[in-house]
Design a protein around this motif. Structure first.
Motif, PDB file in Angstrom:
ATOM      1  N   ASP A 155      -0.305  -1.282   1.846  1.00  0.00           N
ATOM      2  CA  ASP A 155      -0.446   0.114   1.415  1.00  0.00           C
ATOM      3  C   ASP A 155      -0.465   0.234  -0.104  1.00  0.00           C
ATOM      4  O   ASP A 155      -1.029   1.172  -0.659  1.00  0.00           O
ATOM      5  N   GLY A 156       0.230  -0.701  -0.764  1.00  0.00           N
ATOM      6  CA  GLY A 156       0.349  -0.602  -2.217  1.00  0.00           C
ATOM      7  C   GLY A 156       0.720  -1.944  -2.826  1.00  0.00           C
ATOM      8  O   GLY A 156       0.654  -2.979  -2.159  1.00  0.00           O
ATOM      9  N   ALA A 157       1.098  -1.930  -4.113  1.00  0.00           N
ATOM     10  CA  ALA A 157       1.400  -3.136  -4.902  1.00  0.00           C
ATOM     11  C   ALA A 157       0.144  -4.010  -5.004  1.00  0.00           C
ATOM     12  O   ALA A 157      -0.977  -3.528  -4.757  1.00  0.00           O
ATOM     13  N   PHE A 158       0.284  -5.291  -5.347  1.00  0.00           N
ATOM     14  CA  PHE A 158      -0.916  -6.145  -5.422  1.00  0.00           C
ATOM     15  C   PHE A 158      -0.667  -7.508  -4.802  1.00  0.00           C
ATOM     16  O   PHE A 158      -0.982  -8.543  -5.380  1.00  0.00           O
ATOM     17  N   TYR A 159      -0.071  -7.447  -3.594  1.00  0.00           N
ATOM     18  CA  TYR A 159       0.214  -8.677  -2.855  1.00  0.00           C
ATOM     19  C   TYR A 159      -0.276  -8.558  -1.429  1.00  0.00           C
ATOM     20  O   TYR A 159      -0.331  -7.461  -0.879  1.00  0.00           O
TER      21      TYR A 159
END
Ligand SMILES: Cc1ncc(COP(=O)(O)O)c(C=O)c1O
Length: 396
Positions: free
Chosen positions: A327-331
């Motif tokens: 849904d979010g972050a960059f992983y």
């Protein structure tokens, strides 16, 4: 010139190392150091191990810092942070969340990492019990352990879409009293986000049980659908940690902030005065300028969105379709249990044979992480494409 005395090895020294400093390494940083060593020896490495934007901070940040350097004394600032930056952060809450936050409740910290130290020291005595989620950010456990605070792991799974629920907190608390809980949304390593309702219910449960809730919001701004909601909307008792490292692309500037309930501010001020004196002035000046560089930051976010789409498209084709919702972050946190039960060995082999650096799941989950790997997609698109090409032929 006098020569330094020869350094004796650990076994021959009579000076003891403290027991509390015996924390686990942060594996992502160990992988990074190993990858950089190999790069220095000429190996072509693609870095998907580290949670760090590939882009430099916006030009406005560099310009503000350079202008400040020109002839000005770079001195200490107020321990709580420059008043103008605290006000600018408060304005950010109004602009981004439509929320009124008093600047007096905001403390500028040395990254969110520095914020955690201040929050843990001010909230918990040695022997306190704090719950964290697994998989989760490894430094939580390691900082808490170094402070003599016991961590209680709550394992999340598909059943709750990989988030901690009030009933999980209540069950753990009923068994042995919790003093605090530390959660993040969007999360590292999974990218999974709590819904507004889930966050509201956790806030309410913590207030009801008298458990301190620390909400790590360092990946706010980096979302690919719904924007993230802050726990400040739902509780006046929550402690929020945030950072200029991720969305704002300022990792090496080491600057973040806390939003605190009013009664904690003076305590945190006294701790900061003694532990750090203040946060670097140049970083504070740069941070104040970054809020006005939204266009640059949104451009960087579009790059992550493209990288994410590549991974979501390519990984299932390689039989690596088991990952948490990003849904979010960059992983992306990928299930590789079909291929290995030793993610450390798997990542070492991948680095050695195809020059792709990734972080073993063991960093984030000490049991189930044996069968998982975290890829960061914060780097350039070309790197993601090439990493997928290498991985595909390696796994064939
Ligand atoms: C969830 C989470 N919190 C906090 C941090 C620490 O970031 P910083 O100290 O740079 O703000 C990180 C870094 O990767 C993280 O992933």
């Amino acid at each position: 010139m006098t020569e330094a005395a020869p350094r004796s090895g650990p076994s021959s020294s009579r000076v003891q190392i403290s027991r509390r400093s015996n924390v686990a390494p942060f594996m992502a940083l160990d992988v990074l150091a190993n990858a950089r060593r190999r790069e220095a020896q000429g190996q072509d490495i693609i870095h998907l191990e580290i949670g760090e934007p590939g882009s430099p901070p916006p030009r406005a940040v560099r310009e503000a810092a350079m202008a400040a350097l020109d002839g000005r004394r770079i001195g200490y600032t107020e321990a709580l942070g420059r008043p103008s930056l605290r006000e600018r952060i408060a304005r950010h809450y109004r602009d981004a969340y439509g929320l009124a936050v008093a600047p007096e409740h905001i403390v500028v910290t040395n990254g969110s990492s520095g914020g955690f130290l201040l929050a843990f020291l001010s909230l918990f005595d040695a022997g306190a019990r704090v719950a964290i989620a697994a998989p989760g950010y490894p430094a939580y456990r390691n900082i808490l352990e170094a402070l003599g605070i016991e961590t209680v792991t709550i394992e999340v799974s598909e059943a709750t879409r990989f988030v901690v629920t009030p009933s999980m907190i209540e069950a753990v608390h009923a068994k042995t009293r919790l003093d605090g809980i530390l959660l993040m949304s969007p999360a590292n390593p999974s990218g999974t986000m709590m819904s507004a309702e889930a966050l509201r219910d956790v806030c309410a449960a913590c207030e009801r049980l008298g458990v301190a809730f620390i909400s790590d919001e360092v990946y706010h701004g980096l979302t690919y659908g719904q924007p993230a909601r802050t726990a400040l909307e739902f509780s006046s008792e929550v402690i929020v940690a945030n950072s200029f490292s991720k969305y704002f692309c300022m990792t090496g500037w080491r600057i973040g902030w806390l939003v605190l309930p009013g009664h904690m501010v003076r305590t945190v001020e006294r701790l900061q005065q003694n532990l750090a004196v203040s946060v670097g002035l140049l970083s504070q000046i740069g941070a104040e300028a970054v809020f006005d560089a939204q266009e640059d930051l949104q451009r960087v976010l579009s790059g992550y969105a493209r990288n994410r789409a590549i991974l979501l498209n390519e990984l299932p084709d390689m039989g690596l379709g088991g990952f948490h919702p990003v849904d979010g972050a960059f992983y992306i946190y990928v299930d590789v249990s079909r291929l290995t039960d030793d993610s450390g060995h798997f990542c070492a082999k991948m680095l050695d044979e195809i020059g792709v650096a990734a972080t073993p799941g063991l960093d984030f989950d000490r049991t189930r992480g044996r069968g998982a790997v975290r890829f960061s997609f914060a780097g350039p698109e070309g790197d993601i494409v090439e990493a997928m090409r290498r991985l595909k032929s390696w796994l064939r």
